[in-house]
Motif scaffolding. Structure first.
Motif, PDB file in Angstrom:
ATOM      1  N   VAL A   3       0.883  -1.365  -0.057  1.00 49.24           N
ATOM      2  CA  VAL A   3       0.141   0.082  -0.242  1.00 49.24           C
ATOM      3  C   VAL A   3       0.766   1.054   0.026  1.00 49.24           C
ATOM      4  CG1 VAL A   3      -1.986   0.803   1.092  1.00 49.24           C
ATOM      5  CG2 VAL A   3      -1.609  -1.381   1.503  1.00 49.24           C
ATOM      6  N   PRO A   4       1.658   1.562  -1.384  1.00 52.74           N
ATOM      7  CA  PRO A   4       2.596   2.638  -1.064  1.00 52.74           C
ATOM      8  C   PRO A   4       2.094   4.055  -0.496  1.00 52.74           C
ATOM      9  CG  PRO A   4       2.571   1.452  -3.335  1.00 52.74           C
ATOM     10  CD  PRO A   4       1.167   1.133  -2.395  1.00 52.74           C
ATOM     11  N   ALA A   5       0.852   4.121  -0.892  1.00 55.02           N
ATOM     12  CA  ALA A   5       0.308   5.450  -0.215  1.00 55.02           C
ATOM     13  C   ALA A   5       0.536   5.878   1.108  1.00 55.02           C
ATOM     14  CB  ALA A   5      -0.935   5.823  -0.779  1.00 55.02           C
ATOM     15  N   LEU A   6       0.722   4.633   1.792  1.00 53.81           N
ATOM     16  CA  LEU A   6       0.872   4.968   3.171  1.00 53.81           C
ATOM     17  C   LEU A   6       2.223   5.415   3.564  1.00 53.81           C
ATOM     18  CD1 LEU A   6      -0.605   1.519   4.989  1.00 53.81           C
ATOM     19  CD2 LEU A   6      -1.108   3.892   5.371  1.00 53.81           C
ATOM     20  N   ASP A   7       3.062   5.459   2.744  1.00 52.71           N
ATOM     21  CA  ASP A   7       4.649   5.825   2.852  1.00 52.71           C
ATOM     22  C   ASP A   7       4.552   7.282   2.755  1.00 52.71           C
ATOM     23  OD1 ASP A   7       7.142   6.007   3.126  1.00 52.71           O
ATOM     24  OD2 ASP A   7       7.604   4.895   1.405  1.00 52.71           O
ATOM     25  N   GLU A   8       4.457   7.947   4.150  1.00 48.12           N
ATOM     26  CA  GLU A   8       4.601   9.444   4.162  1.00 48.12           C
ATOM     27  C   GLU A   8       5.599  10.081   3.574  1.00 48.12           C
ATOM     28  OE1 GLU A   8       3.499  10.852   8.252  1.00 48.12           O
ATOM     29  OE2 GLU A   8       2.137   9.312   8.481  1.00 48.12           O
ATOM     30  N   GLU A   9       6.864   9.656   3.929  1.00 52.14           N
ATOM     31  CA  GLU A   9       7.994  10.416   3.493  1.00 52.14           C
ATOM     32  C   GLU A   9       8.594  10.049   2.373  1.00 52.14           C
ATOM     33  OE1 GLU A   9       9.534   9.338   7.084  1.00 52.14           O
ATOM     34  OE2 GLU A   9       8.394  10.699   8.498  1.00 52.14           O
ATOM     35  N   GLY A  10       8.269   8.710   1.884  1.00 53.53           N
ATOM     36  CA  GLY A  10       8.823   8.141   0.693  1.00 53.53           C
ATOM     37  C   GLY A  10      10.398   7.855   1.057  1.00 53.53           C
ATOM     38  N   LEU A  11      10.805   7.822   2.362  1.00 56.45           N
ATOM     39  CA  LEU A  11      12.231   7.477   2.597  1.00 56.45           C
ATOM     40  C   LEU A  11      12.638   6.098   2.874  1.00 56.45           C
ATOM     41  CD1 LEU A  11      12.939  10.248   5.543  1.00 56.45           C
ATOM     42  CD2 LEU A  11      13.631  10.159   3.199  1.00 56.45           C
ATOM     43  N   PRO A  12      13.740   5.608   2.496  1.00 55.22           N
ATOM     44  CA  PRO A  12      13.966   4.177   2.521  1.00 55.22           C
ATOM     45  C   PRO A  12      13.772   3.843   4.109  1.00 55.22           C
ATOM     46  CG  PRO A  12      15.551   5.467   1.485  1.00 55.22           C
ATOM     47  CD  PRO A  12      14.789   6.243   1.905  1.00 55.22           C
ATOM     48  N   GLU A  13      13.607   2.363   4.269  1.00 56.02           N
ATOM     49  CA  GLU A  13      13.617   1.953   5.802  1.00 56.02           C
ATOM     50  C   GLU A  13      14.922   1.857   6.388  1.00 56.02           C
ATOM     51  OE1 GLU A  13      12.409   0.960   9.198  1.00 56.02           O
ATOM     52  OE2 GLU A  13      10.794   1.606   7.749  1.00 56.02           O
ATOM     53  N   ARG A  14      15.143   1.889   7.490  1.00 56.01           N
ATOM     54  CA  ARG A  14      16.602   1.621   8.399  1.00 56.01           C
ATOM     55  C   ARG A  14      16.457   0.443   8.982  1.00 56.01           C
ATOM     56  NH1 ARG A  14      19.015   6.725   7.803  1.00 56.01           N
ATOM     57  NH2 ARG A  14      21.044   5.521   8.567  1.00 56.01           N
ATOM     58  N   LEU A  15      17.382  -0.204   8.678  1.00 56.53           N
ATOM     59  CA  LEU A  15      17.564  -1.638   9.443  1.00 56.53           C
ATOM     60  C   LEU A  15      18.864  -1.522  10.368  1.00 56.53           C
ATOM     61  CD1 LEU A  15      16.128  -4.389   9.551  1.00 56.53           C
ATOM     62  CD2 LEU A  15      17.803  -5.002   7.727  1.00 56.53           C
ATOM     63  N   ARG A  16      18.665  -1.958  11.657  1.00 54.58           N
ATOM     64  CA  ARG A  16      19.669  -1.504  12.580  1.00 54.58           C
ATOM     65  C   ARG A  16      20.170  -3.048  12.843  1.00 54.58           C
ATOM     66  NH1 ARG A  16      20.428   1.787  18.051  1.00 54.58           N
ATOM     67  NH2 ARG A  16      22.030   3.033  17.190  1.00 54.58           N
ATOM     68  N   VAL A  17      21.436  -3.080  12.847  1.00 57.88           N
ATOM     69  CA  VAL A  17      22.293  -4.303  12.853  1.00 57.88           C
ATOM     70  C   VAL A  17      23.576  -4.167  13.738  1.00 57.88           C
ATOM     71  CG1 VAL A  17      23.284  -6.447  11.651  1.00 57.88           C
ATOM     72  CG2 VAL A  17      21.184  -5.275  10.451  1.00 57.88           C
ATOM     73  N   ALA A  18      23.671  -5.163  14.941  1.00 53.35           N
ATOM     74  CA  ALA A  18      24.948  -5.155  15.640  1.00 53.35           C
ATOM     75  C   ALA A  18      25.641  -6.265  15.070  1.00 53.35           C
ATOM     76  CB  ALA A  18      24.690  -5.373  16.932  1.00 53.35           C
ATOM     77  N   LEU A  19      27.190  -6.037  14.924  1.00 48.23           N
ATOM     78  CA  LEU A  19      28.011  -7.112  14.165  1.00 48.23           C
ATOM     79  C   LEU A  19      29.388  -6.888  14.932  1.00 48.23           C
ATOM     80  CD1 LEU A  19      28.317  -6.435  10.330  1.00 48.23           C
ATOM     81  CD2 LEU A  19      27.801  -4.663  11.934  1.00 48.23           C
ATOM     82  N   ASN A  20      30.058  -7.944  14.635  1.00 49.49           N
ATOM     83  CA  ASN A  20      31.404  -7.836  15.387  1.00 49.49           C
ATOM     84  C   ASN A  20      32.279  -7.077  14.326  1.00 49.49           C
ATOM     85  OD1 ASN A  20      31.097 -10.083  13.647  1.00 49.49           O
ATOM     86  ND2 ASN A  20      33.285 -10.602  13.949  1.00 49.49           N
ATOM     87  N   ALA A  21      33.422  -6.429  15.005  1.00 44.40           N
ATOM     88  CA  ALA A  21      34.287  -5.378  14.063  1.00 44.40           C
ATOM     89  C   ALA A  21      34.830  -6.113  13.110  1.00 44.40           C
ATOM     90  CB  ALA A  21      35.329  -5.015  15.005  1.00 44.40           C
ATOM     91  N   ASP A  22      35.370  -7.411  13.033  1.00 41.27           N
ATOM     92  CA  ASP A  22      36.162  -8.048  12.080  1.00 41.27           C
ATOM     93  C   ASP A  22      35.196  -8.432  10.848  1.00 41.27           C
ATOM     94  OD1 ASP A  22      38.513  -8.033  13.175  1.00 41.27           O
ATOM     95  OD2 ASP A  22      38.257 -10.046  14.009  1.00 41.27           O
ATOM     96  N   GLN A  49      18.944  -3.374  -4.062  1.00 36.52           N
ATOM     97  CA  GLN A  49      17.565  -3.810  -4.425  1.00 36.52           C
ATOM     98  C   GLN A  49      16.676  -3.459  -3.669  1.00 36.52           C
ATOM     99  OE1 GLN A  49      18.514  -8.225  -4.433  1.00 36.52           O
ATOM    100  NE2 GLN A  49      19.912  -7.904  -6.174  1.00 36.52           N
ATOM    101  N   GLN A  50      16.747  -3.678  -2.178  1.00 39.06           N
ATOM    102  CA  GLN A  50      15.695  -3.164  -1.448  1.00 39.06           C
ATOM    103  C   GLN A  50      15.621  -1.800  -0.922  1.00 39.06           C
ATOM    104  OE1 GLN A  50      13.507  -5.364  -0.047  1.00 39.06           O
ATOM    105  NE2 GLN A  50      14.542  -7.212  -1.341  1.00 39.06           N
ATOM    106  N   GLN A  51      16.509  -0.924  -1.217  1.00 40.79           N
ATOM    107  CA  GLN A  51      16.735   0.272  -1.086  1.00 40.79           C
ATOM    108  C   GLN A  51      16.602   0.636   0.665  1.00 40.79           C
ATOM    109  OE1 GLN A  51      14.899   3.250  -3.166  1.00 40.79           O
ATOM    110  NE2 GLN A  51      15.941   2.659  -4.781  1.00 40.79           N
ATOM    111  N   VAL A  52      17.354  -0.141   1.179  1.00 37.46           N
ATOM    112  CA  VAL A  52      17.402   0.001   2.731  1.00 37.46           C
ATOM    113  C   VAL A  52      18.634   0.741   3.044  1.00 37.46           C
ATOM    114  CG1 VAL A  52      18.418  -2.247   2.860  1.00 37.46           C
ATOM    115  CG2 VAL A  52      17.218  -1.391   4.813  1.00 37.46           C
ATOM    116  N   LEU A  53      18.417   1.424   4.238  1.00 39.16           N
ATOM    117  CA  LEU A  53      19.614   2.185   4.730  1.00 39.16           C
ATOM    118  C   LEU A  53      19.998   1.244   5.859  1.00 39.16           C
ATOM    119  CD1 LEU A  53      18.749   5.904   4.515  1.00 39.16           C
ATOM    120  CD2 LEU A  53      20.279   4.680   3.055  1.00 39.16           C
ATOM    121  N   LEU A  54      21.106   1.192   6.221  1.00 33.04           N
ATOM    122  CA  LEU A  54      21.860   0.269   7.273  1.00 33.04           C
ATOM    123  C   LEU A  54      22.267   1.088   8.452  1.00 33.04           C
ATOM    124  CD1 LEU A  54      23.984  -2.224   5.433  1.00 33.04           C
ATOM    125  CD2 LEU A  54      21.656  -2.745   6.313  1.00 33.04           C
ATOM    126  N   ASP A  55      21.706   0.830   9.710  1.00 35.23           N
ATOM    127  CA  ASP A  55      22.548   1.621  10.624  1.00 35.23           C
ATOM    128  C   ASP A  55      23.285   0.284  11.502  1.00 35.23           C
ATOM    129  OD1 ASP A  55      21.253   3.744  10.370  1.00 35.23           O
ATOM    130  OD2 ASP A  55      20.307   3.818  12.418  1.00 35.23           O
TER     131      ASP A  55
END
Lengths: 309, 309
Positions: free
Chosen positions: B82-101, B117-123
């Motif tokens: 339901v694309p109309a729901l997407d108020e800001e049109g900004l890509p989603e952020r996905l927050r992932v913890a990972l080891n330094a190496d 492909q997914q237009q996702v922004l990573l935190d």
């Protein structure tokens, strides 16, 4: 004189981030460490640390830690003249806070010979400049590399040179987002990489192109990760030139706009009464940092914000 | 339903590590953010955050954050239908913890295509495994890469493969410390590099040679810094093979003892109800991680300690 058994226990708990590891380091039981801290607190008449995980020093605790570290450095000077005093025969540790990009690039090459000659062990702490300078003030580190010139009380700062950053992306990223050539407006709508909340290099670059306001960005708090995400076409970002010479030469990364670098000055902050080891390291850096850093000619004001600096 | 304006304010204050930045992010005044947090606290009847620098969530605050992040991921699924729901049109952020190496080596290459492909922004958040999993439990991250298999409540873990580490030093370091050939006893008295208090890889390597007890070491909490200090002959240490292929091929770094690697398994932890984006990323990693990681055949128990894992 102070009871340094008690002060060492405090330093160990803070430096090892816990009672158990402090006990291991000092070869004592955990309850012995606890007892020493309590005794220290009875003497100074107030808590020296907050029993959190990890434990943190109180205001008075910080002052005691500052003192311990300064005494350690002075002891080292004495030991070189009176070797018998050196109880354990262990090399001295030097705790230094520095920005992630320095550690990822020039720092190792610059201090390699020094470490071998002086038999010093490094405790490196990666911090942005505010935290790094706060740690100096708290006596947790003996020195600090950061972009801020202003020294904390009791310390000196001197210019080492500047890190040169270039705004880079992969050829695939450029082809995907700028099929019809570069466009500054469009850059703000393609994903950037940002190191963390204190990294304003990408903002500065966009501002230099006349673009202000928000922009899409990933957050990547790792210097090498930052470079790898750039290579993987995940975003564009300001990367230290020192880190990507090979990628630039081979064309794996390209400059978004030809020859438009941002230089960020780096200052060496060190205690005034830090002892001979710190004096030698300061001399060494003064002499060698120029092999990696470029001369800094800009205004200090423009450098107030940088990538984990 | 909950008032998501209030919850977004809470999430922004925590994620941006301050009221001022939260206000910038949401395009509100700082006092508006403050008001929303106060209103939220009035509704839940207790504080949702500790006003420290940076602000931290209380127990109830963490539960609310967890909820916000899950709702965001579910919203994303709905928006794709339901694309109309997407108020800001900004890509989603996905927050992932990972080891330094991982971040310093395979992560970028493994997720590059997925992000495009997914237009996702990573935190991305670099944490050792205990903190990473704690952040999952607190709802601060949607997923986590670490060496521990055991999932937190509400999450799944699956094996991605193993990172192969090799004990490396520079030829100059070997010549200086082992002029008469390698000697395990002597290794414990030459300076090692250790990533931080949770890095037991060097201990494990020494133990595999029959050496237990303490050893000299520098502390260097940066993956790339670790490699640079090894290159600069400052110490020896366990380095991901992925990170030093070129140095090994050119002979700039050498293995201390021929072909004696340590493998450390890596698990992908993700919420069970994390939404389609997380399902896709999980599929993607399942499919591609093997390009960089080696198969893991060892016992989980031996992997409990690792370099910032």
């Amino acid at each position: 004189m102070f009871d340094y058994k008690l002060l060492s226990a405090l330093a160990a708990v803070i430096e090892q981030a816990g009672f158990e590891r402090a006990a291991q380091l000092l070869g004592l039981s955990q309850s012995a460490i606890s007892q020493r801290i309590k005794l220290l607190e009875a003497r100074v008449g107030q808590p020296v640390l907050v029993r959190a995980n990890p434990p943190t020093p109180t205001e008075i605790g910080k002052r005691l830690l500052n003192h311990v570290q300064q005494v350690r450095l002075l002891e080292r000077d004495l030991q070189s003249q009176v070797p018998a005093l050196d109880e354990e025969g262990l090399p001295e540790r030097l705790r230094v806070a520095l920005n992630a990009d320095s550690l990822a690039t020039w720092w190792g090459a610059a201090v390699g010979d020094f470490c071998a000659q002086q038999q010093v062990l490094l405790d490196l702490v990666v911090e942005d400049q505010e935290v790094g300078l706060k740690r100096m003030r708290a006596g947790e580190v003996a020195a600090c590399v950061c972009a801020s010139e202003r020294p904390v009380a009791g310390a000196r700062s001197e210019l080492l040179g500047a890190m040169r950053y270039r705004a880079l992306a992969s050829p695939a990223f450029m082809a995907r987002h700028f099929p019809d050539g570069f466009d500054a407006e469009r850059l703000a709508r393609t994903p950037a990489l940002v190191f963390g909340p204190d990294d304003f290099l990408q903002h500065r670059y966009l501002a230099s192109l006349g673009i202000t306001g928000g922009f899409l960005h990933h957050l990547c708090p790792s210097s090498e990760g930052f470079m790898r995400l750039t290579e993987a076409s995940i975003g564009w970002g300001l990367v230290p030139e020192l880190q990507v010479r090979e990628q630039l030469a081979s064309g794996r990364l390209v400059e978004i706009l030809a020859d438009k670098p941002i230089d960020v000055p780096l200052y060496w902050h060190h205690w005034r009464n830090g002892g001979q080891l710190l004096v030698h390291l300061t001399d060494h850096l003064r002499q060698h940092a120029g092999n990696w850093l470029v001369p800094w000619t800009g205004m200090a004001a423009s450098a107030a914000s940088g990538k984990n600096l």
